[in-house]
Design an enzyme around this catalytic site. Structure first.
Site, PDB file in Angstrom:
ATOM      1  N   LEU A 125      14.458  31.939 -90.965  1.00  0.00           N
ATOM      2  CA  LEU A 125      14.973  30.569 -90.927  1.00  0.00           C
ATOM      3  C   LEU A 125      13.851  29.527 -90.781  1.00  0.00           C
ATOM      4  CD1 LEU A 125      17.580  28.842 -90.836  1.00  0.00           C
ATOM      5  CD2 LEU A 125      17.454  29.002 -88.340  1.00  0.00           C
ATOM      6  N   ASP A 126      13.840  28.547 -91.674  1.00  0.00           N
ATOM      7  CA  ASP A 126      12.905  27.409 -91.609  1.00  0.00           C
ATOM      8  C   ASP A 126      11.443  27.843 -91.592  1.00  0.00           C
ATOM      9  OD1 ASP A 126      15.116  25.744 -91.522  1.00  0.00           O
ATOM     10  OD2 ASP A 126      15.185  25.722 -89.345  1.00  0.00           O
ATOM     11  N   ALA A 127      11.153  28.968 -92.184  1.00  0.00           N
ATOM     12  CA  ALA A 127       9.779  29.481 -92.151  1.00  0.00           C
ATOM     13  C   ALA A 127       9.190  29.717 -93.536  1.00  0.00           C
ATOM     14  CB  ALA A 127       9.727  30.776 -91.343  1.00  0.00           C
TER      15      ALA A 127
ATOM     16  N   GLY B 242      15.375  25.350 -86.536  1.00  0.00           N
ATOM     17  CA  GLY B 242      16.688  25.649 -86.013  1.00  0.00           C
ATOM     18  C   GLY B 242      17.569  24.430 -85.854  1.00  0.00           C
TER      19      GLY B 242
ATOM     20  N   HIS C 167      14.490  20.429 -94.302  1.00  0.00           N
ATOM     21  CA  HIS C 167      14.727  20.579 -92.869  1.00  0.00           C
ATOM     22  C   HIS C 167      14.356  19.283 -92.172  1.00  0.00           C
ATOM     23  CE1 HIS C 167      15.422  22.545 -89.069  1.00  0.00           C
ATOM     24  NE2 HIS C 167      14.273  22.039 -88.639  1.00  0.00           N
TER      25      HIS C 167
END
Lengths: 281, 281, 281, 281
Positions: free
Chosen positions: A224-226, A198, A189
């Site tokens: 998401l992205d976690a 995000g 990311h």
């Protein structure tokens, strides 16, 4: 080299039990790392054993270990043979910097894996991938996203991928696919998470006026992205840098962070515990 | 916490032997680190054992270890009790930044040691040292350098120092004193060694036009600025920075590098091997 | 040294107009920095002029500049004389590392300012502050927070502070005080903002499993931890680091970031534009 | 964009004179950077002017500037048009990482130059270079090194190279070639110079036990690895890293440092003064 990776509740004597077991088989340790998480009361261990020092097969070794050691301590564990290269499928979208970087590192012998195929939702990388002699599949993402993801899942199965790397693949992975590849799907990311999750993180960073930008390599989970973070790094920026400059400067961070994260994963150095990682180096 | 630190020629079964010995005494490992130097064929190990998990005294534990394990493997080893704080004498000259930094860290509990005294060849630090409630001795370096060093050696003996830190002490230590304190005298040099050894490293760095300056924490040996390196770091500089700016920017690097190096030493994480160090974290 | 700092809508000829004006007064530029923000269409400029090269007073110079240049371009600007030191009040709570660091740097001549007083809501720093020969005021925060902040506002007025530094002052500043000190109140937040705003950022960082921790120096605004960022930096951490380790490692980052941010502010290098900063070095 | 780069003895009024001249031609500055080296008494300046804001040709602008400004101040100066891309020839030996990195960056638009040819003393890079559609010449270095360098000089002339990049080209450049390309031949050395000049710097670094390795981008001069430094950076290493690990970790530093140094050179940001550089960003 055999790599034995263990996680279990902490207690007295684990190292002694494991290392004695290995020594009893004749195994020669070339690396060993431990971590005791006091807060969680959990123990993590990774050892490398010279394969030629063991008179038994990996299968037999694993069998004995399960029997004689693992059960007694409630261990989550696996053992792998570094001679059997993991197969890592690469997924990309339009941006090619991470893809090109991984392909070069792979060809230079920096990444100890096979790359069975490259899949992208963009036609532009065919020449690059062919230059490295690898299969390239373009799966367009039109109206039917489910069909596209089904096609990708099929390809991953067809090529018998062990690990999937999202090398700036910009489609949100559906939960079922996240679950199917839990602990085996790695994303890069383009922000220092948890900041700027995000879309358009560099734009977000520019608007906030941060003085460092970053990148995060993490396992993909349904949120998401976690997912659990494997590696992060940053680069200094200033008011002189436009959003496009951030994108450019960030590419170098993304490439480095993804390569280091993937390398740790391939060497079985990463243990996921809860939503965090232990990296045994 | 007991800390057992070992170096020996590498062979099969060392970890098993040591950890089994510890387990047999009932010892609970809270940390364990290893390193096998393949090029040198040498093995390094550091373990932390919960003191309250051992039914025997440190002395008895050491006695048994010598008897049952160490001799057999030709080990260089020692065991220490973290409850017994090392006594660290600080030596300084005119510049006070490293001295003030170490004193503050010590008072804040960041450095697990006692500071029996501060010795300087400059009178200016008395108020600072008294603020921390410590003895201060000013030993001027005039024509008779040998007498001054003899006075320092006496003070170090008087205060029963275990370790000496040259916190920007700018006199060259005589070889006999280097030998007497081998592995226990730590210097901070204000350059990224081996660049710019000797006098005025920031001036040298300025004249060479380097884009990063650095600092190096190392053990003192008879050869100036050439001992085993414990820690190094750098800071970015530019053409805008004057020699005075380099001095100012360098101070922060020196403070951080010295504090990290000393901390590693105090935690028995540093093993000297030849002219290099293994830092077991 | 006179420092002329300008922000205005960008157009052709600004540098020429300003530098010609300075040259016409006989002024010798020793430093000059510009930045044109293309996205915002805004221009920023900072020049240092040798005071002895100007035959007129600062007041007269400013008067002429307002008359002949600034109005024509719609400039926000100010000119200051580096010979007149800013008075910087320090506010602290229980933790002393930032306070002690700033006091030492100030005493060592690294920070070109006066420190008229130190105010804390904790009694523990008196000896430290007295060591540096400065007034210390303890303002306890009990039930009546408004009264405590009124007392602080009075002290800041009494000591004629130009700038306020929140050196790990852990009370949320009321909006009216934020407004009164807009652009002149500097905070150090112990995270890499915008991650982990608010309370216990190191605990948040630990729980998220980040691989780097950070600190952010920013101007205080009514929205908590959301003001214009002056400086940020990070330090690497690992799974081995407990929440307490993060606190300890973070202290060094906080100290460095706050000192660098304050230094830039004191040298009139920071221009606030919207919620971002331009740092003209 | 026109870029005007100036170095001259420092005196009052230079910025005013230059910026007034530009404004008088109608030129719109989009960037301007200055540096006054107080120790050397020398002044450096770089401005970017929007080409479409000038009603005259670059040639006419340069002619007028020489006439009206440059002579009066004893300026060393040049002006360039960013629309005319520099031609950068790449030289490589066996290692391909810097070569591959520059080619990828070039193809991605990160480097604002043409690459007229790649020359190597090793046959292995042909497929890579062809992938990017560029001419590749292999010039073997056998017994007659002079003939090989003559062939290279011919190729550089044939392809009208403006700048030469030694992308890990491992032959020592003869003095005459150094002189012919003074200020236009850029090398990447795989150490943090001045440490570990010459052969096998990673081996030297390993043997010395440094805790950081580095890379240095510099202009080539007749004295080996001693030319003006453009950019440097470092990476952390430990006792765990073998000489081969240093080589691998160093590759990433080399790539980044060379790319940043070359980019600065291509944007006319680097001014050589004595054996040092001023980088006007």
């Amino acid at each position: 080299m055999y790599r034995l990776v263990i996680a279990c509740p902490d207690c007295v004597g684990i190292v002694a039990r494991v290392s004695s077991f290995i020594a009893a088989q004749g195994g020669w340790l070339t690396e060993a790392s431990y971590h005791a998480d006091r807060e969680a009361g959990w123990f993590f261990m990774r050892t490398e054993i010279r394969a030629d020092s063991l008179p038994v097969s990996l299968q037999e070794f694993a069998h004995r270990f399960a029997d004689e050691v693992a059960g007694q301590y409630g261990m989550q564990w696996h053992v792998s043979d570094s001679a059997r290269k993991q197969q890592v499928a690469l997924l990309a979208s339009k941006a090619s910097h991470c893809l090109a970087d991984l392909l070069y590192r792979w060809s230079a012998g920096e990444l100890d894996c096979g790359i069975p195929c490259v899949i992208a939702n963009h036609p532009g990388h065919e020449a690059l991938v062919r230059h490295y002699g690898l299969p390239y599949h373009c799966v367009p993402f039109g109206a039917d996203r489910a069909a596209a993801f089904a096609a990708i899942a099929d390809l991953l199965g067809h090529y018998r991928a062990d690990t999937v790397v999202l090398a700036r693949f910009m489609q949100v992975i559906p939960p079922a696919l996240c679950d199917a590849w839990a602990g085996r799907m790695i994303n890069i990311h383009h922000s220092f998470l948890p900041s700027f999750a995000g879309a358009q993180p560099y734009r977000q960073a520019y608007d906030r006026g941060v003085k460092l930008i970053g990148a995060t390599c993490h396992y993909v989970t349904a949120e998401l992205d976690a997912g659990p973070i494997i590696e992060q790094d940053v680069a200094r920026v200033s008011h002189r840098d436009s959003p496009d400059d951030l994108v450019r400067l960030g590419r170098d961070v993304e490439k480095a962070v993804l390569a280091r994260g993937l390398r740790a994963h391939l060497e079985d150095r990463v243990i996921i515990h809860g939503n965090k990682t232990v990296i045994l180096d």
